[in-house]
Design a protein around this motif. Structure first.
Motif, PDB file in Angstrom:
ATOM      1  N   ASP A  57      -4.206  13.552 -15.155  1.00 59.00           N
ATOM      2  CA  ASP A  57      -5.303  14.017 -14.294  1.00 59.00           C
ATOM      3  C   ASP A  57      -5.056  15.457 -13.843  1.00 59.00           C
ATOM      4  O   ASP A  57      -5.993  16.274 -13.819  1.00 59.00           O
ATOM      5  CB  ASP A  57      -5.435  13.107 -13.078  1.00 59.00           C
ATOM      6  CG  ASP A  57      -6.536  13.552 -12.134  1.00 59.00           C
ATOM      7  OD1 ASP A  57      -7.684  13.720 -12.604  1.00 59.00           O
ATOM      8  OD2 ASP A  57      -6.250  13.768 -10.944  1.00 59.00           O
ATOM      9  N   MET A  58      -3.819  15.780 -13.506  1.00 64.51           N
ATOM     10  CA  MET A  58      -3.484  17.151 -13.115  1.00 64.51           C
ATOM     11  C   MET A  58      -3.769  18.121 -14.262  1.00 64.51           C
ATOM     12  O   MET A  58      -4.388  19.174 -14.075  1.00 64.51           O
ATOM     13  CB  MET A  58      -2.012  17.230 -12.714  1.00 64.51           C
ATOM     14  CG  MET A  58      -1.568  18.621 -12.271  1.00 64.51           C
ATOM     15  SD  MET A  58       0.191  18.669 -11.835  1.00 64.51           S
ATOM     16  CE  MET A  58       0.333  20.356 -11.214  1.00 64.51           C
ATOM     17  N   LEU A  59      -3.327  17.755 -15.446  1.00 66.68           N
ATOM     18  CA  LEU A  59      -3.550  18.611 -16.607  1.00 66.68           C
ATOM     19  C   LEU A  59      -5.038  18.784 -16.901  1.00 66.68           C
ATOM     20  O   LEU A  59      -5.502  19.893 -17.180  1.00 66.68           O
ATOM     21  CB  LEU A  59      -2.844  18.026 -17.828  1.00 66.68           C
ATOM     22  CG  LEU A  59      -1.336  18.248 -17.894  1.00 66.68           C
ATOM     23  CD1 LEU A  59      -0.727  17.365 -18.982  1.00 66.68           C
ATOM     24  CD2 LEU A  59      -1.014  19.706 -18.163  1.00 66.68           C
ATOM     25  N   GLU A  60      -5.789  17.694 -16.823  1.00 62.95           N
ATOM     26  CA  GLU A  60      -7.218  17.765 -17.116  1.00 62.95           C
ATOM     27  C   GLU A  60      -7.947  18.635 -16.100  1.00 62.95           C
ATOM     28  O   GLU A  60      -8.845  19.413 -16.470  1.00 62.95           O
ATOM     29  CB  GLU A  60      -7.836  16.364 -17.148  1.00 62.95           C
ATOM     30  CG  GLU A  60      -7.502  15.572 -18.391  1.00 62.95           C
ATOM     31  CD  GLU A  60      -7.897  16.305 -19.668  1.00 62.95           C
ATOM     32  OE1 GLU A  60      -9.039  16.805 -19.752  1.00 62.95           O
ATOM     33  OE2 GLU A  60      -7.053  16.380 -20.586  1.00 62.95           O
ATOM     34  N   GLN A  61      -7.578  18.520 -14.836  1.00 66.71           N
ATOM     35  CA  GLN A  61      -8.222  19.348 -13.816  1.00 66.71           C
ATOM     36  C   GLN A  61      -7.956  20.831 -14.066  1.00 66.71           C
ATOM     37  O   GLN A  61      -8.863  21.666 -13.978  1.00 66.71           O
ATOM     38  CB  GLN A  61      -7.740  18.955 -12.418  1.00 66.71           C
ATOM     39  CG  GLN A  61      -8.314  17.649 -11.910  1.00 66.71           C
ATOM     40  CD  GLN A  61      -8.051  17.461 -10.417  1.00 66.71           C
ATOM     41  OE1 GLN A  61      -8.142  18.400  -9.632  1.00 66.71           O
ATOM     42  NE2 GLN A  61      -7.723  16.234 -10.029  1.00 66.71           N
ATOM     43  N   ILE A  62      -6.711  21.154 -14.380  1.00 65.70           N
ATOM     44  CA  ILE A  62      -6.368  22.554 -14.634  1.00 65.70           C
ATOM     45  C   ILE A  62      -7.042  23.042 -15.912  1.00 65.70           C
ATOM     46  O   ILE A  62      -7.579  24.162 -15.953  1.00 65.70           O
ATOM     47  CB  ILE A  62      -4.839  22.733 -14.709  1.00 65.70           C
ATOM     48  CG1 ILE A  62      -4.196  22.393 -13.367  1.00 65.70           C
ATOM     49  CG2 ILE A  62      -4.487  24.175 -15.099  1.00 65.70           C
ATOM     50  CD1 ILE A  62      -2.681  22.352 -13.408  1.00 65.70           C
ATOM     51  N   LYS A  63      -7.025  22.211 -16.956  1.00 65.34           N
ATOM     52  CA  LYS A  63      -7.672  22.604 -18.209  1.00 65.34           C
ATOM     53  C   LYS A  63      -9.165  22.865 -18.001  1.00 65.34           C
ATOM     54  O   LYS A  63      -9.706  23.842 -18.535  1.00 65.34           O
ATOM     55  CB  LYS A  63      -7.465  21.522 -19.278  1.00 65.34           C
ATOM     56  CG  LYS A  63      -6.060  21.506 -19.852  1.00 65.34           C
ATOM     57  CD  LYS A  63      -5.963  20.675 -21.114  1.00 65.34           C
ATOM     58  CE  LYS A  63      -6.084  19.217 -20.843  1.00 65.34           C
ATOM     59  NZ  LYS A  63      -5.841  18.397 -22.076  1.00 65.34           N
ATOM     60  N   ASP A  64      -9.810  22.003 -17.217  1.00 68.31           N
ATOM     61  CA  ASP A  64     -11.235  22.191 -16.956  1.00 68.31           C
ATOM     62  C   ASP A  64     -11.494  23.468 -16.162  1.00 68.31           C
ATOM     63  O   ASP A  64     -12.448  24.201 -16.438  1.00 68.31           O
ATOM     64  CB  ASP A  64     -11.800  20.991 -16.194  1.00 68.31           C
ATOM     65  CG  ASP A  64     -11.927  19.747 -17.064  1.00 68.31           C
ATOM     66  OD1 ASP A  64     -11.847  19.875 -18.300  1.00 68.31           O
ATOM     67  OD2 ASP A  64     -12.091  18.648 -16.497  1.00 68.31           O
ATOM     68  N   GLU A  65     -10.660  23.739 -15.169  1.00 75.69           N
ATOM     69  CA  GLU A  65     -10.833  24.939 -14.348  1.00 75.69           C
ATOM     70  C   GLU A  65     -10.658  26.204 -15.192  1.00 75.69           C
ATOM     71  O   GLU A  65     -11.446  27.155 -15.083  1.00 75.69           O
ATOM     72  CB  GLU A  65      -9.828  24.933 -13.192  1.00 75.69           C
ATOM     73  CG  GLU A  65     -10.125  23.891 -12.120  1.00 75.69           C
ATOM     74  CD  GLU A  65      -8.967  23.722 -11.138  1.00 75.69           C
ATOM     75  OE1 GLU A  65      -7.990  24.501 -11.236  1.00 75.69           O
ATOM     76  OE2 GLU A  65      -9.037  22.798 -10.301  1.00 75.69           O
ATOM     77  N   VAL A  66      -9.624  26.233 -16.023  1.00 76.83           N
ATOM     78  CA  VAL A  66      -9.363  27.403 -16.864  1.00 76.83           C
ATOM     79  C   VAL A  66     -10.478  27.563 -17.894  1.00 76.83           C
ATOM     80  O   VAL A  66     -10.994  28.675 -18.092  1.00 76.83           O
ATOM     81  CB  VAL A  66      -7.994  27.268 -17.570  1.00 76.83           C
ATOM     82  CG1 VAL A  66      -7.813  28.368 -18.614  1.00 76.83           C
ATOM     83  CG2 VAL A  66      -6.866  27.319 -16.536  1.00 76.83           C
ATOM     84  N   PHE A  67     -10.863  26.470 -18.520  1.00 83.42           N
ATOM     85  CA  PHE A  67     -11.922  26.527 -19.532  1.00 83.42           C
ATOM     86  C   PHE A  67     -13.221  27.048 -18.930  1.00 83.42           C
ATOM     87  O   PHE A  67     -13.894  27.896 -19.520  1.00 83.42           O
ATOM     88  CB  PHE A  67     -12.132  25.143 -20.136  1.00 83.42           C
ATOM     89  CG  PHE A  67     -13.160  25.109 -21.234  1.00 83.42           C
ATOM     90  CD1 PHE A  67     -12.809  25.431 -22.536  1.00 83.42           C
ATOM     91  CD2 PHE A  67     -14.476  24.762 -20.965  1.00 83.42           C
ATOM     92  CE1 PHE A  67     -13.751  25.404 -23.559  1.00 83.42           C
ATOM     93  CE2 PHE A  67     -15.423  24.741 -21.975  1.00 83.42           C
ATOM     94  CZ  PHE A  67     -15.070  25.063 -23.274  1.00 83.42           C
ATOM     95  N   GLU A  68     -13.573  26.555 -17.753  1.00 83.57           N
ATOM     96  CA  GLU A  68     -14.833  26.965 -17.131  1.00 83.57           C
ATOM     97  C   GLU A  68     -14.811  28.438 -16.743  1.00 83.57           C
ATOM     98  O   GLU A  68     -15.831  29.127 -16.868  1.00 83.57           O
ATOM     99  CB  GLU A  68     -15.116  26.099 -15.901  1.00 83.57           C
ATOM    100  CG  GLU A  68     -16.427  26.410 -15.196  1.00 83.57           C
ATOM    101  CD  GLU A  68     -17.638  26.332 -16.118  1.00 83.57           C
ATOM    102  OE1 GLU A  68     -18.584  27.126 -15.930  1.00 83.57           O
ATOM    103  OE2 GLU A  68     -17.640  25.474 -17.025  1.00 83.57           O
TER     104      GLU A  68
END
Length: 210
Positions: A57-68
């Protein structure tokens, strides 16, 4: 009081992020645990669970933030404006902004795109570039293309994503402005001109300001 709590939460998330980054560099994504991260960040597990359910979940949140943050710049690209900047020998501002976002998140992207990272994340960026950058070239495609359009999209997506990756992996010696200028010229004039195998086309009268 809420402002103090917000600052504390932000500081804790930053500590967890820094711990994550150091561990990603050392051991990659696959075997990371909450205990690894909290021990490295010197916070307790309960604090971690205030922000994230688990490591994925931590990785997905960071990945989504960076991607966006990068996607928000990519969707603003306009090829006509980029070509006009290239004709004036100026970097296209949106290209520069994209490189600035990549630079801001370079450590995370390098870890995610590396052999110990998540290759599906790299594919996500390639898909972004194909769908939201080069698909914009469909606004008026010539009817007599020498190469099928989908192959042009695949070639240009891979070439420019490779350019971004090389910049990050080689230590980002050039500034985002320099990289924006490089990309603008290659997109507008092609690799043969960039190599010096062909002369730079002269600016046509139609592209000059009136």
């Amino acid at each position: 009081m809420s402002e103090k709590i917000d600052r504390r939460r932000a500081r804790t998330k930053q500590l967890l992020y820094q711990a994550l980054m150091s561990l990603l560099t050392e051991q990659g994504v696959e075997h990371l645990t909450v205990t690894d991260i909290t021990n490295r960040a010197d916070v307790n597990r309960g604090t971690f669970y205030l922000h994230y359910k688990d490591v994925p979940d931590m990785l997905e949140q960071i990945k989504d933030e960076v991607f966006e943050s990068i996607r928000s710049e990519v969707i603003q690209l306009d090829f006509k404006q980029a070509m006009a900047c290239a004709d004036r020998n100026e970097p296209y501002p949106i290209s520069v902004a994209i490189f600035e976002q990549f630079a801001l998140h370079a450590d995370f992207l390098k870890a995610m795109f590396g052999t110990k990272g998540d290759l599906s994340y790299a594919h996500r960026f390639r898909a972004l570039m194909a769908a939201n950058i080069y698909e914009k070239m469909r606004y008026n495609p010539p009817s007599d293309l020498a190469v099928p359009f989908d192959y042009l999209i695949a070639y240009m997506t891979s070439a420019n994503f490779g350019m971004l990756m090389h910049w990050i992996e080689s230590g980002m010696k050039q500034t985002p402005a320099q990289m924006g200028a490089f990309m603008t010229k290659i997109i507008n004039f092609g690799p043969l001109v960039a190599f010096g195998l062909r002369e730079l086309p002269s600016v046509s009268s139609s592209s000059k300001p009136h």
